[in-house]
Design a protein around this motif. Sequence first.
Motif, PDB file in Angstrom:
ATOM      1  N   ASP A 119       0.842  -1.194   0.000  1.00  0.00           N
ATOM      2  CA  ASP A 119       0.000   0.000   0.000  1.00  0.00           C
ATOM      3  C   ASP A 119       0.877   1.243   0.000  1.00  0.00           C
ATOM      4  O   ASP A 119       1.921   1.285   0.649  1.00  0.00           O
ATOM      5  N   SER A 162       0.425   5.808  -0.494  1.00  0.00           N
ATOM      6  CA  SER A 162      -0.551   6.898  -0.483  1.00  0.00           C
ATOM      7  C   SER A 162      -0.493   7.748  -1.751  1.00  0.00           C
ATOM      8  O   SER A 162      -1.144   8.765  -1.845  1.00  0.00           O
ATOM      9  N   SER A 204      -1.376   8.515  -5.542  1.00  0.00           N
ATOM     10  CA  SER A 204      -2.368   8.172  -6.554  1.00  0.00           C
ATOM     11  C   SER A 204      -1.654   7.855  -7.863  1.00  0.00           C
ATOM     12  O   SER A 204      -0.986   8.710  -8.442  1.00  0.00           O
ATOM     13  N   ASN A 252      -5.050   2.433 -11.343  1.00  0.00           N
ATOM     14  CA  ASN A 252      -5.073   0.979 -11.184  1.00  0.00           C
ATOM     15  C   ASN A 252      -3.870   0.365 -11.899  1.00  0.00           C
ATOM     16  O   ASN A 252      -3.418   0.879 -12.918  1.00  0.00           O
ATOM     17  N   ILE A 293      -6.660  -2.085  -7.420  1.00  0.00           N
ATOM     18  CA  ILE A 293      -7.456  -0.860  -7.521  1.00  0.00           C
ATOM     19  C   ILE A 293      -6.813   0.224  -6.665  1.00  0.00           C
ATOM     20  O   ILE A 293      -6.569   0.030  -5.479  1.00  0.00           O
ATOM     21  N   ASP A 294      -6.528   1.360  -7.279  1.00  0.00           N
ATOM     22  CA  ASP A 294      -5.908   2.482  -6.568  1.00  0.00           C
ATOM     23  C   ASP A 294      -6.914   3.105  -5.618  1.00  0.00           C
ATOM     24  O   ASP A 294      -7.959   3.585  -6.030  1.00  0.00           O
ATOM     25  N   ASP A 295      -6.583   3.081  -4.320  1.00  0.00           N
ATOM     26  CA  ASP A 295      -7.484   3.656  -3.315  1.00  0.00           C
ATOM     27  C   ASP A 295      -6.954   4.964  -2.736  1.00  0.00           C
ATOM     28  O   ASP A 295      -7.509   5.484  -1.776  1.00  0.00           O
ATOM     29  N   LYS A 350      -6.416   8.808  -2.208  1.00  0.00           N
ATOM     30  CA  LYS A 350      -7.324   9.948  -2.407  1.00  0.00           C
ATOM     31  C   LYS A 350      -6.545  11.172  -2.784  1.00  0.00           C
ATOM     32  O   LYS A 350      -5.535  11.481  -2.330  1.00  0.00           O
TER      33      LYS A 350
END
Length: 76
Positions: A41, A43, A45, A48, A72-74, A76
Amino acid sequence: MDYATTDGTALEGTDYVGDTGRLTWLDGDSSNKTLTITLIDNSTSQGNKTFTVTLSDPTSGADLETATVTIIDDAK
């Protein structure tokens, strides 16, 4: 049956932890097997991304397949 991950737009060590190994079944066992791939993970962006899991070297004439995994890019 052997398995291995291969980079697509997702990169081993940056987006996921690459893995290789062997899935085994005992005689008479027809249950599904689970393969767990660790995602990394971050942070940032980046959209995907994808990588591939390939199955090879079946021992009982099993059909082999390749699966494309989408992360899937989560961010924000």
